[in-house]
Enzyme design. Structure first.
Site, mmCIF file in Angstrom:
data_model
loop_
_atom_site.group_PDB
_atom_site.id
_atom_site.type_symbol
_atom_site.label_atom_id
_atom_site.label_comp_id
_atom_site.label_asym_id
_atom_site.label_seq_id
_atom_site.Cartn_x
_atom_site.Cartn_y
_atom_site.Cartn_z
ATOM 1 C CB CYS A 185 -0.946 0.104 1.183
ATOM 2 S SG CYS A 185 -2.094 -1.272 1.306
ATOM 3 N NE ARG B 37 4.617 1.884 -0.123
ATOM 4 C CZ ARG B 37 5.633 1.560 0.685
ATOM 5 N NH1 ARG B 37 6.874 1.729 0.274
ATOM 6 N NH2 ARG B 37 5.412 1.092 1.875
ATOM 7 C CD1 TRP C 199 0.074 -6.297 -2.928
ATOM 8 C CD2 TRP C 199 -0.283 -6.876 -0.790
ATOM 9 N NE1 TRP C 199 0.416 -7.622 -2.782
ATOM 10 C CE2 TRP C 199 0.219 -8.004 -1.480
ATOM 11 C CE3 TRP C 199 -0.572 -7.011 0.564
ATOM 12 C CZ2 TRP C 199 0.430 -9.241 -0.875
ATOM 13 C CZ3 TRP C 199 -0.367 -8.245 1.180
ATOM 14 C CH2 TRP C 199 0.131 -9.328 0.454
ATOM 15 C CG ASN D 238 1.455 0.691 4.252
ATOM 16 O OD1 ASN D 238 1.225 -0.507 4.081
ATOM 17 N ND2 ASN D 238 2.678 1.199 4.248
ATOM 18 N N GLY D 239 -0.878 -1.055 6.373
ATOM 19 C CA GLY D 239 -0.556 -1.874 7.539
ATOM 20 C C GLY D 239 -1.731 -2.782 7.859
ATOM 21 C CD GLU E 235 17.495 -12.774 -7.262
ATOM 22 O OE1 GLU E 235 17.058 -13.227 -6.197
ATOM 23 O OE2 GLU E 235 17.147 -11.677 -7.733
ATOM 24 C CE LYS F 296 14.193 -11.190 -9.471
ATOM 25 N NZ LYS F 296 14.859 -10.520 -8.386
ATOM 26 C CD GLU G 177 10.233 -11.241 -8.178
ATOM 27 O OE1 GLU G 177 9.553 -10.839 -7.223
ATOM 28 O OE2 GLU G 177 11.451 -11.025 -8.250
ATOM 29 C CG HIS H 74 19.893 -36.374 -3.550
ATOM 30 N ND1 HIS H 74 20.276 -37.617 -3.132
ATOM 31 C CD2 HIS H 74 21.032 -35.707 -3.820
ATOM 32 C CE1 HIS H 74 21.597 -37.706 -3.121
ATOM 33 N NE2 HIS H 74 22.081 -36.548 -3.538
ATOM 34 C CE LYS I 123 11.770 -2.700 -5.211
ATOM 35 N NZ LYS I 123 12.520 -3.747 -5.942
HETATM 36 O O1 M6R Z 1 13.211 -4.638 0.492
HETATM 37 P P1 M6R Z 1 13.762 -5.993 0.827
HETATM 38 O O2 M6R Z 1 15.125 -6.233 0.235
HETATM 39 O O3 M6R Z 1 13.719 -6.319 2.278
HETATM 40 O O4 M6R Z 1 12.778 -7.007 0.100
HETATM 41 C C1 M6R Z 1 12.898 -8.392 0.286
HETATM 42 C C2 M6R Z 1 12.025 -9.140 -0.675
HETATM 43 O O5 M6R Z 1 10.684 -8.814 -0.492
HETATM 44 C C3 M6R Z 1 12.406 -8.858 -2.130
HETATM 45 O O6 M6R Z 1 13.746 -9.154 -2.376
HETATM 46 C C4 M6R Z 1 11.525 -9.679 -3.093
HETATM 47 O O7 M6R Z 1 11.792 -11.032 -2.946
HETATM 48 C C5 M6R Z 1 11.716 -9.204 -4.524
HETATM 49 N N1 M6R Z 1 10.434 -9.118 -5.171
HETATM 50 C C6 M6R Z 1 12.563 -10.101 -5.335
HETATM 51 O O8 M6R Z 1 12.678 -9.695 -6.648
#
Ligand code: M6R
Length: 616
Positions: free
Chosen positions: A2, A27, A74, A100-101, A489, A493, A496, A512, A611
Site C-alpha cells: 500500500c 507498493r 495491496w 498502510n498496515g 535468484e 525472478k 515472480e 535426490h 515492492k
Molecule cells: O526490500 P527488501 O530487500 O527487504 O525485500 C525483500 C524481498 O521482499 C524482495 O527481495 C523480493 O523477494 C523481490 N520481489 C525479489 O525480486
C-alpha cells in the site's frame, strides 16, 4: 504494501496526489482512491484496479480542494473491490482515512463500534479505525485544546494493535491533516508553502527534497500554517529535516520501456556507486565507516548471522559463502520471518546483519528488533536512506543504488552481492588474507561494473533464447557453491515476473528428487563456472540430457562443454570468485525479463506482489 499520500497546501491537491499515487503504485495496485476536503465536505473517488482507472474516475469529479489524501492498495483484509478501496469514510461521514498496515484487533473494535451504532461498508480492518476516530470525536467533549482532529486520532490509535501508516481528514477541520505511523513507513515533505506526506520519497520528490522521516509512535499534525510532531504519549518532537540526495529523474523511466529494464541496465553504475569511497588507500581492503565498529571490535567476532527475505536472502547466502571461504568465520543465514519466531541461540561474539533493499520489510525489521532485544549489535545493509531498518540498526552500509521501482529486485540485488563480497574482504583482511590477495580481490571488485557491461551485451542472444523457452511451464535453475543462490535468484525472478513455475537447486541435489521432473517438457538452466567443480556440473548436465531435458548453460568463457550437451550457451566473462555471482546474475535477469515480455506480463507490477512487504 500500500502507498499513501496526503497534501496540504495552496495548489489543487488532486493532481499532486494522483502523481504521487502513480509513483507509489509499485507498493500495491489492487485499487486506488482519493478524497479531498472541499466546500466543507469530503469528496471521494475510489476504484478497484490501477491508478489509471482512478484517473478516469477522477475526471468525472470536480476536484478543486487543496487538502486531500490518496491510497494505492495491496489487499490484505477484504477482496479487490471498490468498497474495500481506500480512503474509507466513517459512517457518520465526518472522517476519511487511508492506511498502510494491518489493524490486528480490528474484529474486537468492530464488535464494540457496532454496539454504538456505527456501520461498515467494507470488509477492511481500516474502516474500523476510521469509525473509531469518529467515535472518539462524538464522545469526547471539546476541551479547547490545539486540535481535536489530532487528539481523536491519538485516542483511537491507543486502542489499536498492529501496524499502520495513516492519514486522516475531518470534515470539521478544513486545511488540516493528521498522519501517524507504527511499523509502516511515512515521511513528511516540507515544500514551499505546502506539505506532503507519503509512504516513500518517490511520491514527493517532484515537489521537495526536504523531508522529515517520522518514527514509530509519532503523529504529525499539518495545517496550512505549518506542522507539529508529537508522540502517542503527547510528547513534543523536534523535527529533523533531511535532504534527499536523488532527484526526480532517478525515479523516471527515461528512454526505457519499463523500470525493470532500466534497473538492469543501471547495474554497472549502481555497482560503481556502491563501491565509491569504500576501498582503503593502499587498495588492499574495504572501508565501512558506517559500521560503527572498530577493527579491534570486529576481530573479536567469531560468527556472523544474516537475516533477510526474498532476493536479499539469496544475497546473504552468497555472503555466507564468501565470508566462510575468505575470512574463515562461520556464517548462518536465516529467513527473517523464521528467525523472529525461532528463538535461535546467539552467542556473545556473533555479529548480526540484516539485509533489505527497502529497509521496511516487516519480517526483517522484526528480526532486527528481536536480535536487539537479545542484546546484539545489529548492522544493516540497506538501500533506502532513512528507512526504518536504517534508523533502528546500530550501524550499517547504504547500497547507494538510487530508487529501485520495479518489483523484481535487480540492481539492488547485485549491489547486495557486492557488499557481501566487500564485507568478506574486510573481515578477511583483518584476519588471514595477505596484502597481495587483498589487492587482487579489490581489483577484481573494481572490474565488476565493466564485466556486467560486457555481459549485458548478450541481451539480444538471451532474448532469442527466451523466445524459444517462453512456452514451458516448469524450469529448473541449477548451480553450485556461490552460484547456488544465483540459481535460487534466477528461479525467483522467473516465477515472480512470468508466472512460470521454477525451482532453484544445488546442481548435485537435483538427483535426490527434482530429477523426477525432468523430461523434454522441463528445461534446466545450469551455471557452469570454470574451476574445481566444472566436471561435476558437466556430469549433472549429462544426467539431465540422458532424460531428454533441454539445457541452457551459462558458462564462463574459456570452458569447453562436450559437444551437443547444452542446447543453448550463454557465455559470461571469466572472473574472480567474489565477482562471479554478480556477473552470473545478469543472464538470468535478462532471461526472465524477456520470457515475461514474450508472455505479455507486466514486469514492473507482477500480479499479487508489491515492492516492499510491510505486512506479515
Ligand atoms: O526490500 P527488501 O530487500 O527487504 O525485500 C525483500 C524481498 O521482499 C524482495 O527481495 C523480493 O523477494 C523481490 N520481489 C525479489 O525480486
Amino acid at each position: 504494501m500500500c502507498g499513501i499520500v496526503g497534501y496540504v497546501g495552496k495548489q489543487k491537491a488532486a493532481s499532486i496526489i494522483l502523481e504521487g499515487l502513480k509513483r507509489l503504485e509499485y507498493r500495491g495496485y489492487d485499487s486506488a482512491g482519493l478524497c479531498l476536503l472541499q466546500g466543507g465536505q469530503l469528496d471521494l473517488a475510489k476504484k478497484a484496479g490501477r491508478v489509471e482507472v482512478l484517473v478516469k474516475e477522477v475526471a468525472r469529479h470536480r476536484f478543486i480542494g487543496t487538502t486531500g489524501i490518496g491510497h494505492t492498495r495491496w489487499a490484505t483484509h477484504g477482496g479487490v473491490t471498490d468498497a474495500n478501496a481506500h480512503p474509507h469514510i466513517s459512517s457518520d461521514g465526518k472522517f476519511a482515512l487511508i492506511h498502510n498496515g494491518v489493524i490486528e484487533n480490528y474484529a474486537q473494535i468492530k464488535t464494540f463500534l457496532l454496539t454504538k451504532g456505527y456501520t461498515f461498508k467494507s470488509e477492511t480492518d481500516t474502516e474500523v479505525l476510521c469509525n473509531l476516530i469518529a467515535y472518539h470525536y462524538a464522545k469526547e467533549p471539546d476541551d479547547g485544546g490545539a486540535s481535536r482532529l489530532l487528539e481523536c486520532v491519538r485516542k483511537a490509535l491507543r486502542h489499536v494493535d498492529g501496524t499502520y501508516g495513516i492519514a486522516v481528514l475531518g470534515v470539521d477541520f478544513p486545511d488540516e491533516l493528521v498522519a501517524a505511523r507504527k511499523a509502516s513507513p511515512l515521511l513528511l515533505g516540507v515544500g514551499d508553502g505546502e506539505y506532503i506526506i507519503a509512504s516513500d520519497a518517490s511520491a514527493l520528490i517532484s515537489r521537495t527534497q526536504n523531508v522529515v522521516y517520522l518514527k514509530d509512535g509519532e503523529l504529525v499534525h499539518i495545517t496550512a500554517a505549518g506542522f507539529t510532531i508529537t508522540t502517542l504519549d503527547q510528547a513534543d518532537v523536534s523535527p529533523v529535516v533531511d535532504k534527499i540526495t536523488w532527484t526526480i529523474s532517478d525515479a523516471e523511466l527515461g528512454s526505457h520501456a519499463n523500470f525493470m529494464e532500466k534497473e538492469i541496465y543501471e547495474q554497472p553504475v549502481a555497482l560503481e556507486n556502491t563501491m565509491r569511497g569504500r576501498f582503503s588507500e593502499d587498495g588492499s581492503t574495504a572501508n565501512f565507516g558506517g559500521l560503527n565498529l572498530s577493527a579491534a571490535e570486529l576481530r573479536q567476532i567469531d560468527r556472523f548471522m544474516f537475516c533477510a527475505c526474498g532476493s536479499a536472502w539469496h544475497a546473504c547466502l552468497v555472503a555466507e559463502h564468501l565470508i566462510e571461504r575468505y575470512a574463515r568465520l562461520p556464517v548462518e543465514v536465516d529467513y527473517a520471518s523464521e528467525f523472529r519466531y525461532r528463538n535461535s541461540p546467539l552467542d556473545r561474539n556473533t555479529l548480526f546483519f540484516v539485509m533489505s533493499q527497502s529497509g521496511e520489510t516487516i519480517d526483517t525489521l522484526a528480526a532486527l528488533r528481536e536480535a536487539k532485544r537479545k542484546g546484539y549489535r545489529v548492522l544493516a545493509i540497506n538501500n533506502v536512506v532513512g528507512s526504518s531498518i536504517a534508523r533502528e540498526a546500530d550501524g550499517g552500509v547504504y547500497q547507494h543504488v538510487g530508487p529501485e521501482i520495479g518489483v523484481a529486485s535487480t540492481k539492488a540485488f547485485t549491489s547486495q552481492l557486492l557488499l557481501g563480497a566487500m564485507m568478506a574482504l574486510y573481515v578477511a583482511r583483518l584476519r588471514d588474507m595477505s596484502f597481495n590477495d587483498g589487492v587482487q580481490y579489490v581489483n577484481a571488485l573494481k572490474g565488476a561494473p565493466d564485466l556486467v557491461r560486457k555481459t549485458l551485451l548478450q541481451a539480444p542472444h538471451i532474448k532469442a533464447i527466451a523466445e524459444r523457452y517462453s512456452g514451458y511451464s516448469d524450469i529448473l535453475f541449477l548451480g553450485r557453491l556461490s552460484l547456488f543462490p544465483i540459481a535460487l535468484e534466477g528461479a525467483l525472478k522467473l516465477k515472480e515476473i512470468s508466472y512460470i513455475h521454477a525451482e532453484g537447486y544445488p546442481a548435485a541435489e537435483m538427483k535426490h528428487g527434482p530429477i523426477a521432473l525432468i523430461s523434454e517438457k522441463c528445461p534446466s538452466v545450469f551455471f557452469v563456472p570454470k574451476g574445481e567443480i566444472f566436471n561435476k556440473i558437466v556430469s549433472s548436465m549429462q544426467e539431465i540430457k540422458a532424460r531428454k531435458g533441454k539445457i541452457i548453460a551459462i558458462v564462463t568463457e574459456g570452458c569447453e562443454l562436450p559437444a551437443g550437451l547444452a542446447d543453448e550457451v550463454i557465455p559470461i566473462p571469466d572472473c574472480h570468485e567474489a565477482v562471479l555471482p554478480i556477473v552470473a546474475t545478469v543472464p538470468v535477469q535478462l532471461l526472465s525479463y524477456y520470457i515475461a515480455l514474450k508472455l505479455k506480463c507486466d514486469v514492473d507490477k507482477p500480479r499479487n506482489l508489491a515492492k516492499s512487504v510491510t505486512v506479515e
